[in-house]
Design a protein around this motif. Structure first.
Motif, PDB file in Angstrom:
ATOM      1  N   SER A  32      11.499   5.595 -30.454  1.00  4.89           N
ATOM      2  CA  SER A  32      10.342   6.300 -30.989  1.00  4.89           C
ATOM      3  C   SER A  32      10.037   7.627 -30.308  1.00  4.89           C
ATOM      4  O   SER A  32       9.187   8.364 -30.765  1.00  4.89           O
ATOM      5  CB  SER A  32       9.108   5.418 -30.840  1.00  4.89           C
ATOM      6  N   TYR A  33      10.684   7.895 -29.198  1.00  6.66           N
ATOM      7  CA  TYR A  33      10.326   9.046 -28.370  1.00  6.66           C
ATOM      8  C   TYR A  33       8.847   8.997 -27.996  1.00  6.66           C
ATOM      9  O   TYR A  33       8.207  10.021 -27.830  1.00  6.66           O
ATOM     10  CB  TYR A  33      10.710  10.377 -29.033  1.00  6.66           C
ATOM     11  N   TYR A  34       8.328   7.788 -27.867  1.00 13.88           N
ATOM     12  CA  TYR A  34       6.939   7.576 -27.446  1.00 13.88           C
ATOM     13  C   TYR A  34       5.988   8.414 -28.297  1.00 13.88           C
ATOM     14  O   TYR A  34       5.071   9.033 -27.801  1.00 13.88           O
ATOM     15  CB  TYR A  34       6.780   7.849 -25.953  1.00 13.88           C
ATOM     16  N   ALA A  71       6.403   6.820 -15.267  1.00 12.35           N
ATOM     17  CA  ALA A  71       7.766   7.317 -15.076  1.00 12.35           C
ATOM     18  C   ALA A  71       8.642   6.849 -16.221  1.00 12.35           C
ATOM     19  O   ALA A  71       8.324   5.867 -16.901  1.00 12.35           O
ATOM     20  CB  ALA A  71       8.324   6.805 -13.745  1.00 12.35           C
ATOM     21  N   GLY A  72       9.727   7.551 -16.423  1.00 11.40           N
ATOM     22  CA  GLY A  72      10.663   7.153 -17.458  1.00 11.40           C
ATOM     23  C   GLY A  72      12.010   7.819 -17.278  1.00 11.40           C
ATOM     24  O   GLY A  72      12.139   8.838 -16.594  1.00 11.40           O
ATOM     25  N   LEU A  73      12.998   7.233 -17.898  1.00  9.06           N
ATOM     26  CA  LEU A  73      14.375   7.716 -17.848  1.00  9.06           C
ATOM     27  C   LEU A  73      14.801   8.162 -19.238  1.00  9.06           C
ATOM     28  O   LEU A  73      14.575   7.441 -20.219  1.00  9.06           O
ATOM     29  CB  LEU A  73      15.294   6.590 -17.359  1.00  9.06           C
ATOM     30  N   SER A  74      15.384   9.343 -19.347  1.00  9.90           N
ATOM     31  CA  SER A  74      15.899   9.895 -20.589  1.00  9.90           C
ATOM     32  C   SER A  74      14.781  10.016 -21.623  1.00  9.90           C
ATOM     33  O   SER A  74      13.826  10.752 -21.402  1.00  9.90           O
ATOM     34  CB  SER A  74      17.067   9.049 -21.096  1.00  9.90           C
ATOM     35  N   MET A  75      14.848   9.288 -22.724  1.00 11.93           N
ATOM     36  CA  MET A  75      13.782   9.328 -23.716  1.00 11.93           C
ATOM     37  C   MET A  75      12.458   8.908 -23.079  1.00 11.93           C
ATOM     38  O   MET A  75      11.401   9.465 -23.374  1.00 11.93           O
ATOM     39  CB  MET A  75      14.095   8.425 -24.905  1.00 11.93           C
ATOM     40  N   GLY A  99      14.882  13.357 -18.183  1.00 13.94           N
ATOM     41  CA  GLY A  99      14.097  13.329 -19.406  1.00 13.94           C
ATOM     42  C   GLY A  99      14.426  14.472 -20.340  1.00 13.94           C
ATOM     43  O   GLY A  99      14.841  15.546 -19.917  1.00 13.94           O
ATOM     44  N   VAL A 100      14.248  14.219 -21.604  1.00  9.39           N
ATOM     45  CA  VAL A 100      14.401  15.262 -22.608  1.00  9.39           C
ATOM     46  C   VAL A 100      13.166  16.146 -22.498  1.00  9.39           C
ATOM     47  O   VAL A 100      12.050  15.681 -22.701  1.00  9.39           O
ATOM     48  CB  VAL A 100      14.491  14.647 -24.029  1.00  9.39           C
ATOM     49  N   THR A 101      13.342  17.398 -22.142  1.00 10.79           N
ATOM     50  CA  THR A 101      12.194  18.297 -22.023  1.00 10.79           C
ATOM     51  C   THR A 101      12.120  19.266 -23.195  1.00 10.79           C
ATOM     52  O   THR A 101      11.035  19.613 -23.629  1.00 10.79           O
ATOM     53  CB  THR A 101      12.231  19.082 -20.706  1.00 10.79           C
TER      54      THR A 101
END
Length: 165
Positions: A32-34, A71-75, A99-101
């Motif tokens: 979902s990409y949050y 915190a999160g990793l990648s997506m 992370g995807v910025t």
């Protein structure tokens, strides 16, 4: 009760939460990409509204921002940044690991597989347009314009291999 659902085995086995005196919540947000998806569920609302309230109520967690990290990793790194930049008053620190910025660049990558394009359209809509509240750079600029201090530390690791391969 399914303990694997509550926490992943590596964290449970390492007892990080007990040693550090903290509670680790690892929500599932699918692909979902949050984001409150264009064609799907409202994951951003779930992560930023429903989950904190449920954790406070069910686990008796202290919502003190001085004791709250995301915190999160990648997506998930994108999601952590998005949550932290949307609600900076809720978190002491935000950590994004790989992370995807630049979500706009990610959405228009010509090498993205067709299956991923389809997933991205479910999240961001058929035209793959990123709204200001989904753009990490726009969220950062908004906070800076409001005088909110941001301290960003970055470490880059380049492998040359896109994450979807």
């Amino acid at each position: 009760m399914n303990q694997r659902w509550i926490c992943f085995e590596t964290i449970r086995e390492n007892r990080f939460d007990n040693q550090a005196g903290c509670t680790i919540i690892m929500p599932e947000a699918n692909r979902s990409y949050y984001t409150d998806m264009e064609y799907g569920l409202n994951y951003f609302h779930y992560i930023t509204q429903e989950l904190p309230e449920a954790c406070k109520r069910l686990l008796n967690l202290n919502p003190d921002p001085e004791k709250t990290y995301i915190a999160g990793l990648s997506m998930g790194g994108y999601g952590a940044l998005k949550c932290g930049l949307t609600y900076p008053e809720r978190y002491r620190k935000v950590v994004s690991l790989s992370g995807v910025t630049d979500i706009q660049a990610r959405l228009h990558d010509p090498h993205m597989p067709a299956t991923m394009v389809k997933e991205m359209k479910a999240v961001f809509g058929e035209r793959l347009q990123v709204k200001a509240d989904q753009d990490i750079y726009a969220l950062s600029a908004k906070l800076l314009a409001q005088g909110v201090p941001l301290r960003i530390s970055s470490v880059a690791v380049v492998t040359g291999i896109p994450s979807w391969k």
